[in-house]
Design a protein around this motif. Structure first.
Motif, PDB file in Angstrom:
ATOM      1  N   THR A  94      17.318   0.721   4.174  1.00 27.94           N
ATOM      2  CA  THR A  94      16.323  -0.563   3.917  1.00 27.94           C
ATOM      3  C   THR A  94      16.248  -0.386   2.715  1.00 27.94           C
ATOM      4  O   THR A  94      16.153   0.085   1.458  1.00 27.94           O
ATOM      5  N   ARG A  95      15.635  -1.449   2.920  1.00 31.48           N
ATOM      6  CA  ARG A  95      15.108  -2.465   1.089  1.00 31.48           C
ATOM      7  C   ARG A  95      13.997  -2.724   1.821  1.00 31.48           C
ATOM      8  O   ARG A  95      13.836  -3.627   2.986  1.00 31.48           O
ATOM      9  N   TRP A  96      13.140  -3.476   0.869  1.00 25.63           N
ATOM     10  CA  TRP A  96      11.953  -4.534   0.358  1.00 25.63           C
ATOM     11  C   TRP A  96      12.862  -6.229   0.348  1.00 25.63           C
ATOM     12  O   TRP A  96      13.335  -6.651  -0.348  1.00 25.63           O
ATOM     13  N   ALA A  97      11.820  -6.834   1.095  1.00 19.16           N
ATOM     14  CA  ALA A  97      12.201  -8.661   1.413  1.00 19.16           C
ATOM     15  C   ALA A  97      10.694  -8.719   0.562  1.00 19.16           C
ATOM     16  O   ALA A  97      10.091  -9.082   2.026  1.00 19.16           O
ATOM     17  N   ASP A  98      10.183  -9.062  -0.038  1.00 20.77           N
ATOM     18  CA  ASP A  98       9.116  -8.945  -0.741  1.00 20.77           C
ATOM     19  C   ASP A  98       7.522  -7.455   0.027  1.00 20.77           C
ATOM     20  O   ASP A  98       8.323  -6.835  -0.152  1.00 20.77           O
ATOM     21  N   THR A  99       7.108  -8.297   0.809  1.00 19.53           N
ATOM     22  CA  THR A  99       5.984  -7.324   1.629  1.00 19.53           C
ATOM     23  C   THR A  99       6.519  -6.675   2.736  1.00 19.53           C
ATOM     24  O   THR A  99       5.773  -5.411   3.706  1.00 19.53           O
ATOM     25  N   SER A 100       7.493  -6.996   2.549  1.00 18.82           N
ATOM     26  CA  SER A 100       8.574  -6.480   4.579  1.00 18.82           C
ATOM     27  C   SER A 100       9.816  -5.459   4.786  1.00 18.82           C
ATOM     28  O   SER A 100       9.938  -5.933   3.327  1.00 18.82           O
ATOM     29  N   ILE A 101       9.788  -4.863   4.973  1.00 15.76           N
ATOM     30  CA  ILE A 101      11.189  -3.947   5.002  1.00 15.76           C
ATOM     31  C   ILE A 101      11.976  -4.728   6.372  1.00 15.76           C
ATOM     32  O   ILE A 101      11.664  -4.702   7.231  1.00 15.76           O
ATOM     33  N   VAL A 102      13.099  -4.271   5.307  1.00 12.15           N
ATOM     34  CA  VAL A 102      14.036  -5.018   6.380  1.00 12.15           C
ATOM     35  C   VAL A 102      14.922  -3.906   6.000  1.00 12.15           C
ATOM     36  O   VAL A 102      15.272  -2.620   5.164  1.00 12.15           O
ATOM     37  N   VAL A 103      15.276  -3.687   7.537  1.00 14.65           N
ATOM     38  CA  VAL A 103      16.179  -2.006   8.192  1.00 14.65           C
ATOM     39  C   VAL A 103      17.425  -2.915   9.061  1.00 14.65           C
ATOM     40  O   VAL A 103      17.333  -3.574   9.194  1.00 14.65           O
ATOM     41  N   SER A 104      18.965  -2.021   7.830  1.00 11.06           N
ATOM     42  CA  SER A 104      19.808  -2.145   8.290  1.00 11.06           C
ATOM     43  C   SER A 104      20.509  -3.850   8.913  1.00 11.06           C
ATOM     44  O   SER A 104      21.027  -3.592   9.018  1.00 11.06           O
ATOM     45  N   ILE A 130      10.004  -5.494   9.719  1.00  9.25           N
ATOM     46  CA  ILE A 130       8.715  -5.017   9.870  1.00  9.25           C
ATOM     47  C   ILE A 130       8.256  -5.883   8.913  1.00  9.25           C
ATOM     48  O   ILE A 130       7.741  -5.475   7.608  1.00  9.25           O
ATOM     49  N   GLN A 131       6.784  -6.562   9.014  1.00  8.60           N
ATOM     50  CA  GLN A 131       6.066  -7.029   8.450  1.00  8.60           C
ATOM     51  C   GLN A 131       4.448  -6.715   8.257  1.00  8.60           C
ATOM     52  O   GLN A 131       4.810  -5.651   8.899  1.00  8.60           O
ATOM     53  N   PRO A 132       3.496  -6.582   7.340  1.00 11.17           N
ATOM     54  CA  PRO A 132       2.261  -6.337   7.264  1.00 11.17           C
ATOM     55  C   PRO A 132       1.060  -6.734   8.945  1.00 11.17           C
ATOM     56  O   PRO A 132       2.238  -7.725   9.187  1.00 11.17           O
ATOM     57  N   PRO A 133       1.076  -6.051   9.244  1.00 12.29           N
ATOM     58  CA  PRO A 133       0.710  -4.674   8.771  1.00 12.29           C
ATOM     59  C   PRO A 133       1.441  -3.579   8.884  1.00 12.29           C
ATOM     60  O   PRO A 133       1.175  -2.137   9.416  1.00 12.29           O
ATOM     61  N   SER A 181       1.027  -1.233  -0.243  1.00 10.03           N
ATOM     62  CA  SER A 181       0.515   0.166  -0.183  1.00 10.03           C
ATOM     63  C   SER A 181       0.789   1.267   0.221  1.00 10.03           C
ATOM     64  O   SER A 181       1.730   1.261   0.089  1.00 10.03           O
ATOM     65  N   GLN A 182       0.345   2.125  -0.206  1.00 11.44           N
ATOM     66  CA  GLN A 182       1.347   3.793  -0.163  1.00 11.44           C
ATOM     67  C   GLN A 182       0.972   3.820   1.361  1.00 11.44           C
ATOM     68  O   GLN A 182       2.285   4.538   1.323  1.00 11.44           O
ATOM     69  N   GLU A 183       0.971   3.673   2.171  1.00  9.55           N
ATOM     70  CA  GLU A 183       0.837   4.012   3.563  1.00  9.55           C
ATOM     71  C   GLU A 183       2.396   3.101   3.448  1.00  9.55           C
ATOM     72  O   GLU A 183       2.825   3.487   4.203  1.00  9.55           O
ATOM     73  N   ALA A 184       2.262   1.596   3.384  1.00  7.67           N
ATOM     74  CA  ALA A 184       3.345   0.985   3.396  1.00  7.67           C
ATOM     75  C   ALA A 184       5.259   1.924   3.070  1.00  7.67           C
ATOM     76  O   ALA A 184       6.089   1.820   3.974  1.00  7.67           O
ATOM     77  N   GLN A 185       4.424   2.140   2.148  1.00 14.61           N
ATOM     78  CA  GLN A 185       5.842   2.938   1.030  1.00 14.61           C
ATOM     79  C   GLN A 185       6.353   4.445   1.562  1.00 14.61           C
ATOM     80  O   GLN A 185       7.667   5.034   2.052  1.00 14.61           O
ATOM     81  N   LEU A 190       3.949  -1.400  15.303  1.00 16.82           N
ATOM     82  CA  LEU A 190       4.744  -1.973  16.548  1.00 16.82           C
ATOM     83  C   LEU A 190       5.392  -3.185  17.134  1.00 16.82           C
ATOM     84  O   LEU A 190       6.419  -3.366  17.040  1.00 16.82           O
ATOM     85  N   ASP A 191       3.719  -4.104  17.194  1.00 15.08           N
ATOM     86  CA  ASP A 191       4.118  -5.722  17.541  1.00 15.08           C
ATOM     87  C   ASP A 191       4.333  -5.817  15.721  1.00 15.08           C
ATOM     88  O   ASP A 191       4.972  -6.957  16.196  1.00 15.08           O
ATOM     89  N   ASN A 192       4.878  -5.630  14.778  1.00 16.90           N
ATOM     90  CA  ASN A 192       5.363  -6.770  14.170  1.00 16.90           C
ATOM     91  C   ASN A 192       6.491  -5.616  13.264  1.00 16.90           C
ATOM     92  O   ASN A 192       7.371  -6.622  12.614  1.00 16.90           O
ATOM     93  N   ILE A 193       7.554  -5.892  14.612  1.00 17.19           N
ATOM     94  CA  ILE A 193       8.344  -5.522  14.479  1.00 17.19           C
ATOM     95  C   ILE A 193       9.656  -6.315  15.364  1.00 17.19           C
ATOM     96  O   ILE A 193       9.133  -6.901  15.821  1.00 17.19           O
TER      97      ILE A 193
END
Length: 242
Positions: free
Chosen positions: A171-181, A186-189, A155-159, A192-195
């Motif tokens: 930061t990079r994308w791994a499918d729909t998950s955000i990978v930091v450092s 950080i997984q959908p949605p 979604s645009q919110e995730a972007q 904070l609970d998805n970190i």
């Protein structure tokens, strides 16, 4: 081999209906052509398909791009002024679009120079093909990097969250998950609970949590218009005369 063949063909591109004083209409754009020798001169050309007429200084005739460049800016008011001092209004015309041309007058050239663009003024530098290739490669790398930073199927919110994090952390994308450092996920949605992070990356996880929490707080404040400021009382100036 292919380039040599292409150049040899390009060097003999014929232009129909060439009209040059005392010249044959069978001339071609090569080292012996009237148009090639006219580089630096004032010319008038007629171009297809609408028979537009352009008049100006012939800047160059190029067999690699199969085109000419003509500067249609008016000549300097001072006849003694150098051609290089005049402003440029350049037009690129493919050989195939030229239906006729006329040489109006000889141009400014370097002393004892041969015909063609080698002696034209202002001088025409050689193109640095290695620099152009390096520039192209850099542009492709930047485009690929930019494309890699766009999530696929998110979604645009995730972007927006991704863009906010990437301003301060790799930061990079791994499918729909955000990978930091390369350590915090950080997984959908994307709350904070998805970190999540490995046990040995707790400090990195805490830092990412703060960044994400700060992002959502700022977003919430933007939607609510921010906290309203209390009005500041401005004392009235004393009245003169009592």
């Amino acid at each position: 081999m292919a380039d040599n063949k292409r150049n040899s063909v390009a060097g003999k591109i014929a232009i129909p209906n060439l009209k040059v004083s005392g010249a044959s209409s069978k001339d071609a754009i090569d080292a012996d052509s009237k148009l090639y020798k006219a580089v630096g001169s004032r010319i008038k050309i007629t171009c297809a398909p609408d028979q537009n007429v352009l008049e100006g200084t012939l800047f160059t005739a190029c067999n690699l791009t199969n085109a000419i460049a003509i500067n249609t800016a008016p000549a300097p008011p001072n006849p003694s002024a150098s051609v290089s001092s005049q402003p440029g209004d350049y037009h690129i015309i493919p050989f195939a679009h030229i239906t006729s041309f006329e040489i109006l007058g000889s141009g400014e050239r370097a002393p004892e120079s041969t015909v063609g663009f080698d002696g034209a003024l202002p001088s025409i530098s050689k193109v640095d093909l290695a620099a152009l290739q390096a520039r192209e490669d850099q542009t492709i790398r930047e485009m690929k990097k930019k494309d890699a930073q766009k999530g696929k199927g998110v979604s645009q919110e995730a972007q927006d969250l991704f863009d906010a994090i990437t301003r301060t952390l790799p930061t990079r994308w791994a499918d729909t998950s955000i990978v930091v450092s390369d350590s915090v996920l950080i997984q959908p949605p994307y709350t904070l609970d998805n970190i999540k992070a490995p046990t040995d990356k707790t400090q990195a996880e805490k830092h990412v949590r703060k960044v994400v929490e700060h992002y959502y707080q700022r977003k919430k404040g933007a939607f609510s218009g921010g906290a309203a400021r209390a009005p500041v009382a401005v004392p009235n100036a004393p009245r003169k005369g009592g």
